[in-house]
Design an enzyme around this catalytic site. Structure first.
Site, PDB file in Angstrom:
ATOM      1  N   GLU A 126       1.054  -0.772   0.193  1.00 35.53           N
ATOM      2  CA  GLU A 126       0.416   0.271  -0.050  1.00 35.53           C
ATOM      3  C   GLU A 126       0.532   1.597  -0.162  1.00 35.53           C
ATOM      4  OE1 GLU A 126      -3.232   1.714   2.620  1.00 35.53           O
ATOM      5  OE2 GLU A 126      -2.218  -0.018   3.196  1.00 35.53           O
TER       6      GLU A 126
ATOM      7  N   ASP B 197      13.815  -2.274  13.657  1.00 36.94           N
ATOM      8  CA  ASP B 197      14.705  -1.169  13.068  1.00 36.94           C
ATOM      9  C   ASP B 197      13.751  -0.198  13.206  1.00 36.94           C
ATOM     10  OD1 ASP B 197      17.093  -0.037  12.351  1.00 36.94           O
ATOM     11  OD2 ASP B 197      15.758  -1.108   9.742  1.00 36.94           O
TER      12      ASP B 197
END
Length: 289
Positions: free
Chosen positions: A85, A194
């Site tokens: 998306e 991360d």
């Protein structure tokens, strides 16, 4: 394969417009408008990073499965290409930051089978940026963090001549004393893995998490990453997090401990001043004991 052909193969739709968005440390990225008017996001990983796309797709699915944080929906992937998306960018706001804090607390509470557990369907040999990252399940966070997060990058930094013996000795002491430095025991949290500011994408009325290196870990690790390179309205993020899921006493003193892993990764990847920062973080972690 070019982005037009890759997106057509993955989505089954015909691309009509392709815009390169640049690329981060690991990949080229594109916004692709399809023939039905939908715009998707496509990125490619280099051949030198086998399994990187599959790891990211599994990470996104695992975060989405928690029904907590906002992540882009995965439309599909091949070995080299990931299509998700597309989220238009917006300015960060205090309200969106507070929402992110609450959502991060819910994500972490969703849990993981073990420290170091990979997302379901994700490879054990994953990546953080351009660096390989091994997901190896462990019962205890201190031993997992020392063995599979700090020590591998410490060895690589020393072997590459990026870190001298004195600095290596300081970081080695952190690994040796990790049980005393780790703080109260906590169950495995479901981590983004991360979570530096570049992987917090502000869009609409909220923050979206992108480019995860998800695994089971300690929840303080994600929050320490937000501190490392800054995050808009970080005070609002943390205050909202604490309201939902208070952190253990002394968490602020352990930020340097949790930052040691990403700083060593940056040392291996980029050299420069990151080695000195890693040694400083290790010294601060030892002083906080």
């Amino acid at each position: 394969m070019n982005p037009r052909d890759a997106v057509a193969e993955i989505t089954g739709r015909q691309p009509v417009e392709v815009h390169r968005l640049g690329g981060g440390d690991t990949a080229a990225a594109f916004a692709v408008r399809l023939d039905d008017g939908t715009t998707v996001f496509a990125k490619t990983a280099p051949e030198t990073m086998p399994g990187a796309v599959a790891a990211e797709a599994a990470s996104l699915a695992w975060l989405a499965e928690s029904d907590s944080v906002a992540v882009p929906a995965v439309h599909g992937h091949t070995e080299r290409w990931l299509v998700t998306e597309h989220i238009p960018e917006a300015a960060p706001t205090p309200r969106a930051a507070e929402r992110l804090g609450r959502e991060l607390a819910a994500l972490h509470a969703a849990g993981a089978p073990a420290f170091g557990a990979a997302p379901p369907g994700g490879p054990a040999d994953a990546w953080i940026g351009l660096a390989p990252m091994r997901n190896e399940p462990c019962e205890r966070w201190p031993s997992f963090y020392a063995r599979h997060r700090v020590e591998p990058y410490l060895r690589r930094a020393v072997d590459a001549g990026l870190l001298g013996p004195d600095g290596a000795e300081v970081i080695g002491r952190v690994c040796a004393d990790i049980d005393a430095l780790a703080g109260p025991a906590e169950p495995p949290a479901r981590l983004h893995g991360d979570l530096w500011s570049g992987n917090v994408h502000w869009g609409g009325q909220r923050a979206w998490l992108i480019d995860p290196a998800a695994h089971g870990g300690h929840r303080e690790t994600d929050l320490a990453m937000l501190h490392l390179f800054g995050c808009p309205h970080l005070d609002r993020v943390l205050a909202a997090y604490q309201e939902v899921s208070p952190l253990a006493e002394g968490w602020a003193d352990r930020i340097h401990l949790h930052q040691l892993f990403p700083l060593l990764v940056h040392t291996v990847l980029f050299g420069g001043g990151y080695a000195a920062q890693a040694v400083a973080a290790a010294r601060n972690a030892l002083r906080a004991r």
